[in-house]
Design a protein around this motif. Sequence first.
Motif, PDB file in Angstrom:
ATOM      1  N   GLY A  40       1.826   2.263  -3.278  1.00 40.13           N
ATOM      2  CA  GLY A  40       0.739   2.993  -3.917  1.00 40.13           C
ATOM      3  C   GLY A  40      -0.411   2.116  -4.388  1.00 40.13           C
ATOM      4  O   GLY A  40      -1.313   2.588  -5.075  1.00 40.13           O
ATOM      5  N   TYR A  41      -0.377   0.837  -4.019  1.00 44.19           N
ATOM      6  CA  TYR A  41      -1.428  -0.074  -4.485  1.00 44.19           C
ATOM      7  C   TYR A  41      -2.494  -0.277  -3.416  1.00 44.19           C
ATOM      8  O   TYR A  41      -2.247  -0.116  -2.235  1.00 44.19           O
ATOM      9  CB  TYR A  41      -0.794  -1.415  -4.887  1.00 44.19           C
ATOM     10  CG  TYR A  41       0.081  -1.244  -6.108  1.00 44.19           C
ATOM     11  CD1 TYR A  41      -0.461  -1.332  -7.383  1.00 44.19           C
ATOM     12  CD2 TYR A  41       1.426  -0.919  -5.973  1.00 44.19           C
ATOM     13  CE1 TYR A  41       0.322  -1.116  -8.501  1.00 44.19           C
ATOM     14  CE2 TYR A  41       2.223  -0.705  -7.088  1.00 44.19           C
ATOM     15  CZ  TYR A  41       1.660  -0.802  -8.346  1.00 44.19           C
ATOM     16  OH  TYR A  41       2.436  -0.582  -9.453  1.00 44.19           O
ATOM     17  N   ARG A  42      -3.668  -0.648  -3.889  1.00 42.51           N
ATOM     18  CA  ARG A  42      -4.766  -0.903  -2.959  1.00 42.51           C
ATOM     19  C   ARG A  42      -4.683  -2.339  -2.435  1.00 42.51           C
ATOM     20  O   ARG A  42      -4.280  -3.249  -3.164  1.00 42.51           O
ATOM     21  CB  ARG A  42      -6.112  -0.688  -3.667  1.00 42.51           C
ATOM     22  CG  ARG A  42      -6.388   0.781  -3.949  1.00 42.51           C
ATOM     23  CD  ARG A  42      -7.751   0.956  -4.575  1.00 42.51           C
ATOM     24  NE  ARG A  42      -7.816   0.325  -5.894  1.00 42.51           N
ATOM     25  CZ  ARG A  42      -8.922  -0.204  -6.420  1.00 42.51           C
ATOM     26  NH1 ARG A  42     -10.055  -0.186  -5.734  1.00 42.51           N
ATOM     27  NH2 ARG A  42      -8.897  -0.737  -7.620  1.00 42.51           N
ATOM     28  N   VAL A  43      -5.060  -2.504  -1.171  1.00 46.79           N
ATOM     29  CA  VAL A  43      -4.946  -3.807  -0.534  1.00 46.79           C
ATOM     30  C   VAL A  43      -6.218  -4.108   0.252  1.00 46.79           C
ATOM     31  O   VAL A  43      -6.762  -3.227   0.918  1.00 46.79           O
ATOM     32  CB  VAL A  43      -3.737  -3.839   0.442  1.00 46.79           C
ATOM     33  CG1 VAL A  43      -3.677  -5.167   1.181  1.00 46.79           C
ATOM     34  CG2 VAL A  43      -2.430  -3.568  -0.278  1.00 46.79           C
ATOM     35  N   VAL A  44      -6.670  -5.338   0.150  1.00 44.60           N
ATOM     36  CA  VAL A  44      -7.754  -5.804   1.016  1.00 44.60           C
ATOM     37  C   VAL A  44      -7.151  -6.865   1.932  1.00 44.60           C
ATOM     38  O   VAL A  44      -6.624  -7.876   1.466  1.00 44.60           O
ATOM     39  CB  VAL A  44      -8.911  -6.411   0.188  1.00 44.60           C
ATOM     40  CG1 VAL A  44      -9.996  -6.941   1.129  1.00 44.60           C
ATOM     41  CG2 VAL A  44      -9.483  -5.376  -0.765  1.00 44.60           C
ATOM     42  N   LEU A  45      -7.180  -6.597   3.235  1.00 40.85           N
ATOM     43  CA  LEU A  45      -6.552  -7.487   4.211  1.00 40.85           C
ATOM     44  C   LEU A  45      -7.642  -8.234   4.974  1.00 40.85           C
ATOM     45  O   LEU A  45      -8.498  -7.625   5.605  1.00 40.85           O
ATOM     46  CB  LEU A  45      -5.686  -6.642   5.166  1.00 40.85           C
ATOM     47  CG  LEU A  45      -4.948  -7.336   6.309  1.00 40.85           C
ATOM     48  CD1 LEU A  45      -4.029  -8.435   5.795  1.00 40.85           C
ATOM     49  CD2 LEU A  45      -4.146  -6.322   7.114  1.00 40.85           C
ATOM     50  N   VAL A  46      -7.597  -9.546   4.896  1.00 42.77           N
ATOM     51  CA  VAL A  46      -8.647 -10.376   5.493  1.00 42.77           C
ATOM     52  C   VAL A  46      -8.063 -11.187   6.652  1.00 42.77           C
ATOM     53  O   VAL A  46      -7.089 -11.915   6.479  1.00 42.77           O
ATOM     54  CB  VAL A  46      -9.239 -11.335   4.430  1.00 42.77           C
ATOM     55  CG1 VAL A  46     -10.231 -12.293   5.067  1.00 42.77           C
ATOM     56  CG2 VAL A  46      -9.919 -10.538   3.331  1.00 42.77           C
ATOM     57  N   ALA A  52       0.834  -1.212   0.000  1.00 43.33           N
ATOM     58  CA  ALA A  52       0.000   0.000   0.000  1.00 43.33           C
ATOM     59  C   ALA A  52       0.864   1.255   0.000  1.00 43.33           C
ATOM     60  O   ALA A  52       0.484   2.277  -0.563  1.00 43.33           O
ATOM     61  CB  ALA A  52      -0.928  -0.010   1.210  1.00 43.33           C
ATOM     62  N   GLU A  53       2.010   1.198   0.632  1.00 36.76           N
ATOM     63  CA  GLU A  53       2.873   2.385   0.653  1.00 36.76           C
ATOM     64  C   GLU A  53       3.559   2.617  -0.695  1.00 36.76           C
ATOM     65  O   GLU A  53       3.918   3.738  -1.017  1.00 36.76           O
ATOM     66  CB  GLU A  53       3.872   2.318   1.813  1.00 36.76           C
ATOM     67  CG  GLU A  53       3.153   2.591   3.136  1.00 36.76           C
ATOM     68  CD  GLU A  53       4.022   2.547   4.370  1.00 36.76           C
ATOM     69  OE1 GLU A  53       5.237   2.323   4.259  1.00 36.76           O
ATOM     70  OE2 GLU A  53       3.462   2.721   5.473  1.00 36.76           O
ATOM     71  N   ILE A 113      -1.392   1.583   8.956  1.00 36.75           N
ATOM     72  CA  ILE A 113      -2.691   1.138   8.427  1.00 36.75           C
ATOM     73  C   ILE A 113      -3.742   2.237   8.599  1.00 36.75           C
ATOM     74  O   ILE A 113      -4.488   2.553   7.678  1.00 36.75           O
ATOM     75  CB  ILE A 113      -3.144  -0.166   9.128  1.00 36.75           C
ATOM     76  CG1 ILE A 113      -2.217  -1.320   8.738  1.00 36.75           C
ATOM     77  CG2 ILE A 113      -4.601  -0.501   8.782  1.00 36.75           C
ATOM     78  CD1 ILE A 113      -2.423  -2.590   9.532  1.00 36.75           C
ATOM     79  N   ARG A 114      -3.769   2.832   9.805  1.00 38.43           N
ATOM     80  CA  ARG A 114      -4.759   3.875  10.091  1.00 38.43           C
ATOM     81  C   ARG A 114      -4.680   5.034   9.114  1.00 38.43           C
ATOM     82  O   ARG A 114      -5.682   5.635   8.761  1.00 38.43           O
ATOM     83  CB  ARG A 114      -4.533   4.453  11.505  1.00 38.43           C
ATOM     84  CG  ARG A 114      -5.058   3.635  12.626  1.00 38.43           C
ATOM     85  CD  ARG A 114      -5.245   4.505  13.875  1.00 38.43           C
ATOM     86  NE  ARG A 114      -4.049   5.223  14.277  1.00 38.43           N
ATOM     87  CZ  ARG A 114      -3.131   4.765  15.132  1.00 38.43           C
ATOM     88  NH1 ARG A 114      -3.290   3.573  15.679  1.00 38.43           N
ATOM     89  NH2 ARG A 114      -2.092   5.486  15.456  1.00 38.43           N
ATOM     90  N   GLN A 115      -3.445   5.370   8.716  1.00 40.83           N
ATOM     91  CA  GLN A 115      -3.332   6.575   7.907  1.00 40.83           C
ATOM     92  C   GLN A 115      -3.265   6.288   6.418  1.00 40.83           C
ATOM     93  O   GLN A 115      -3.085   7.195   5.628  1.00 40.83           O
ATOM     94  CB  GLN A 115      -2.133   7.398   8.365  1.00 40.83           C
ATOM     95  CG  GLN A 115      -0.807   6.728   8.112  1.00 40.83           C
ATOM     96  CD  GLN A 115       0.333   7.457   8.806  1.00 40.83           C
ATOM     97  OE1 GLN A 115       0.111   8.184   9.757  1.00 40.83           O
ATOM     98  NE2 GLN A 115       1.536   7.267   8.341  1.00 40.83           N
ATOM     99  N   ASN A 116      -3.420   5.034   6.034  1.00 39.52           N
ATOM    100  CA  ASN A 116      -3.320   4.729   4.607  1.00 39.52           C
ATOM    101  C   ASN A 116      -4.689   4.363   4.035  1.00 39.52           C
ATOM    102  O   ASN A 116      -5.213   3.280   4.297  1.00 39.52           O
ATOM    103  CB  ASN A 116      -2.334   3.583   4.376  1.00 39.52           C
ATOM    104  CG  ASN A 116      -1.905   3.523   2.927  1.00 39.52           C
ATOM    105  OD1 ASN A 116      -2.695   3.780   2.030  1.00 39.52           O
ATOM    106  ND2 ASN A 116      -0.644   3.207   2.697  1.00 39.52           N
ATOM    107  N   PRO A 117      -5.261   5.259   3.246  1.00 44.92           N
ATOM    108  CA  PRO A 117      -6.606   4.997   2.727  1.00 44.92           C
ATOM    109  C   PRO A 117      -6.642   3.829   1.738  1.00 44.92           C
ATOM    110  O   PRO A 117      -7.720   3.366   1.373  1.00 44.92           O
ATOM    111  CB  PRO A 117      -6.969   6.314   2.025  1.00 44.92           C
ATOM    112  CG  PRO A 117      -5.673   6.976   1.731  1.00 44.92           C
ATOM    113  CD  PRO A 117      -4.709   6.544   2.801  1.00 44.92           C
TER     114      PRO A 117
END
Lengths: 420, 760
Positions: free
Chosen positions: A28-34, A25-26, A68-72
Amino acid sequence: MNADAKPILVIGGGIAGITAAVEAAEVGYRVVLVEKEAYLGGRVMRMYRYFPKMCPPTCGFEINARRIRQNPRIVVHTQSTVEELSGTAGDFKVRIRKRPRYVTGKCSVDDSVLERLTSTRVNDFNQGMDETKALYYPHDMAYPPIHVLDREALSEADEELLKEICPPEALDLEMEEEELKIGVGAVIVATGWQPYDATKLEHLKFGKCPNVLTNVMMERLAARGGPTRGEITRPSDGKSAENVAFVQCAGSRDENHLPYCSAVCCMASMKQARYLREKNENAKATIFYIDIRAVGRLEKFYFDLLEDSNISFVKGKVAEINEHPETRDLILDVEDTLSGEKLNQTFDLVVLATGIVPNSAETKLPIELKYDDYGFIDGTTSIDGVYAAGCATRPCDVSRTTKDSTAAALKAIQCLNRGE
Amino acid sequence: MIRMEDKIGVFICTGYGIAEALDVDALCKVATEEYSVPFCTTVDSCEGPGLDSINEAIEAQSLNKVVIAGISPRRYVDHQFPTAVIVEKIALREHVVWCQPAGEEDTQMLAEDYLRMYITKIQKMGFLEPFQPEEDIDTSILVVGGGVAGITAALEAAAAGYEVKLVEKTAELGGWLAKQHKSVPTRPPYRELEDTGVDELIARVQADPRIQVYTSATTGAIEGAPGLFDVTLKSAGNGKPVDEAIDKFRVGAIIQATGWTPKDPREDLEYGKLDDVIRNVELEALVKDKGRIVRPSDGKEVKSIAFIQCGGSAAKEHHSYCSSICCLTSLKQALYLRESDDDAKAYIFYEFIRTPGQYEDFYRRVQEDPGVFLTRGEVVDVTRNEDGGLTVTVRNTMPGEHIQVNVDLVVLAAGMVPNSADGEAIRALEDAKLKATDGKSGAQQKEAAEKVEQLARHEGTEILNLAYRQGPDLPTLEYDFPDSHFICFPYESRRTGIYPTGAVRQPMDGLAAREDAGGAALQAIQCIEMTSRGEAVHPRSGDKSYPDFFLQRCTQCKRCTEECPFGVLDEDAKGTPLLRATRCRRCGVCMGACPERIVSFKDYSVDMVASMLKAVNVPDEWDEKPRIAAFLCENDAFPALDLAGQHRIQFSPFVRVIPVRCLGSFNLVWVTEAISAGYDGVILIGCKYGDDYQCHFVKGSELAASRQTNVREKLEQMSMENERVELHQLQISEYERIPEIFNNFAELIEEIGMNPFKGM
């Protein structure tokens, strides 16, 4: 950098999954964490400290939680499992089942509410050594910082009480299981591990003698948030442990149990011997081992322990443990392979260095992956676009896990960028 | 960018027991009457619908600076707020209501002071504009070293779409991997040796249009910073004139994969004296080149080998490290011998066999071989025997006896030494050399000369040749590995944008090196992407602030250039700091170091914190209400304060807490400001320092501690007791110590009395 790429699915929110998610994510990619539990952090959150620095895992977790909190770009689903996974590299379809938390997160639950409840549940976070109320906060550093309700443990009376005293927006007792369907471009499998079931080691009497523990229980005994508030005591009588045996390779390197080496247990026991020594200056520890596997720079940790006259190392496999019927002390039969002597030593507490079993040995993901004989995922996986990391692939320590999952994050990114 | 007029809004939460514990109207008056903020309201919650109402008000009132007094900042997700708005959160619940008695005057004073401090803070905070250098950020990556780690890093980065320059000092790619006959098993069933695959790896590199390979080349100079590294390649010799510049180019990030050198073996085992005592690397070369194992002394076919483990590596007396691959290598080489001849015998003498994970299967497979004899024991002697072979004497073997075996060849399992250079030591050596001749006094020159001697081994060891004030290479840890000190963050590097990987970083096998290189490639890419967005990399990931130096007031004292943990600042000839902003990690250590207070961030400055201190209402001496300023590291101590609150641990209401980015950013002037504002004492709480440091900025907390001498001087100048400033180290898990520290300090102040400057 392909900002329009589909997200990466990361399965497992332990240190491997968190690392892969945050690192990707840093970039620059989107991530879905399960994550299947109600909180992130997995096994490492239950460790008191890390070897070799003896630093608390919560320190690194605090930084990761902030990232995590600050990364949309990161979406976290706890209490969730992947039920269906199909498609090919760049285009996977995922069905996620999200179990109800019953706590909405829209309004904090006050601790005074918990105090009034009578129904309890076994505290899995503390390895079952104590209980929490049916409505509970998973642990001090829980992320997401939201209570959880164990609906099955909740009595009818408590349910009525909750309806009465809890702000209506805080709880939703009718919350239902959710199903999410998403499309992702790549998948990282970081499903982690569980400790080997020590009751299978009949000669070591775990589950029969209360003063025989496993190493994961020892972590909780030493931790302030544990069942004894950080005192290393005997479960049978609450007395301070003065003379502790660590039994290495409890299951590992044993063809009847786990033929492989679990890679971390030598270091874990040496670390725990230090817990004991730091908390009780008179305590003694004896480590029964086959080989001391302190690899690389970790060797120094072993050398430092050799300087401590209250810590002994005995090369030999423990043949049997018996309990003294009155004192509940434990008598270990061991052959010292260096001297050839048969030893018969008494300890007031025994810690079994149980090994690492991949979660994938028991629970397979809904996609055809290749596994080795032990259930570890074979290499980077046999499916293009799906990458395994951490203890899902081999027994390894935190440092190796985080490297491995950083590398997996890059594999996933490569998959998203193909054809660009 | 047009400077927006500040419009500050204050939201005071009445939920969470706040309204029961505090006089909320009085709090509102602080905002509206004392500070005349244009908008102040109460909300019943700052989560869910409460948060929605805050966001609605932000929009309706066009607020651009917002203070929310409610729950801890750690309970919010940043993107819950509009991006253009600065939001500061006060943990009234955790830091006031949960740890102070409800309805008390002191509790109210604490809450009101926090409100004053944070309104003041937000007034002083500027809107961030991410750093963008004048030139474009270069997105290509330099990989130094063409062994398995370097090749893998190059391939992995290229596969993600990034251009790579791969530089190898020898004439060929492949490193040690290319010198191996076979590799240890990496795939199930983990029993059989595998081809190294090096040819295929090299072929892939050569075929990759994104990778440009330079062999027989080294980095002659690297100037600049992440996104803007200017690299000059020089010839590494190999037939060409050394130091001839080959090429110049710009890259965005650097991966150092310079590998390892075999360790010198134990001196007493006759290596170098007896021809038939060789090292594992030499046996590997023998098998690779000749396809069979013959005795170096007479060319006779070898029928028996004694492998001696820890041939210098893990020897206890040396307190050295384990090279982690030697056990696997000897097991592998025992199989080479066994495969060559059914009657051959391999003896492996070891202290511990270290085959972690699934490598245990390979160990078991070798154990099953009837021609391999694995014995624990200490080899004490190797001698030439009458038959022309070697006799190995081993003591303390398993059953406690001493044995002798006759073999054709002895192989010492020699470990790995990293091909690293300690940049800071090289710089220190240079400084000492200068001082040894130009030192002010004879004593100083003598001291410097001694230092030159101590550091002599670093002479001429440069590898990267960075043009950095703090030295030409990465700093190293113990045993010369430029490794990360952090377990959770193994790629943490003290030179931003430069990532060591593979065996130079720590001893590791080929499989581990490949994974490690993939991770390093990601870090390099991430650094480039974050730098392009004007963001900091770990640990303040995403921070868009950066330091500004007001150089007109700089006195060239060099404290900032010397103390920056990440070597961010270079110097001009006069010693004025030159900011390389894309190297910056935003810890603020330079801000803490500067006696002239010329360093500031838009959202974090000496003035901002001083103003927060002064915003507090300090009661008169006869009120018997001391005031204590506590500066807490925001990574560990500040979150630990939340935990103390969570556990409802009560503590002194006289302490006013200010979070700092790192204790290293603590500027001495804050002590003076606090004392002159009437505070009775100052507490500093940072992370653990020393060998097992936990400071995320490496040496911030240690620097803060070393600056305490200056603090004491300052206190003496003001005729104040030394005890009025205290520094503590704290782990995040030790939350229960914070109330203890606060209470003990409050008692101490009661003993030594109030600050006589109070009210002056």
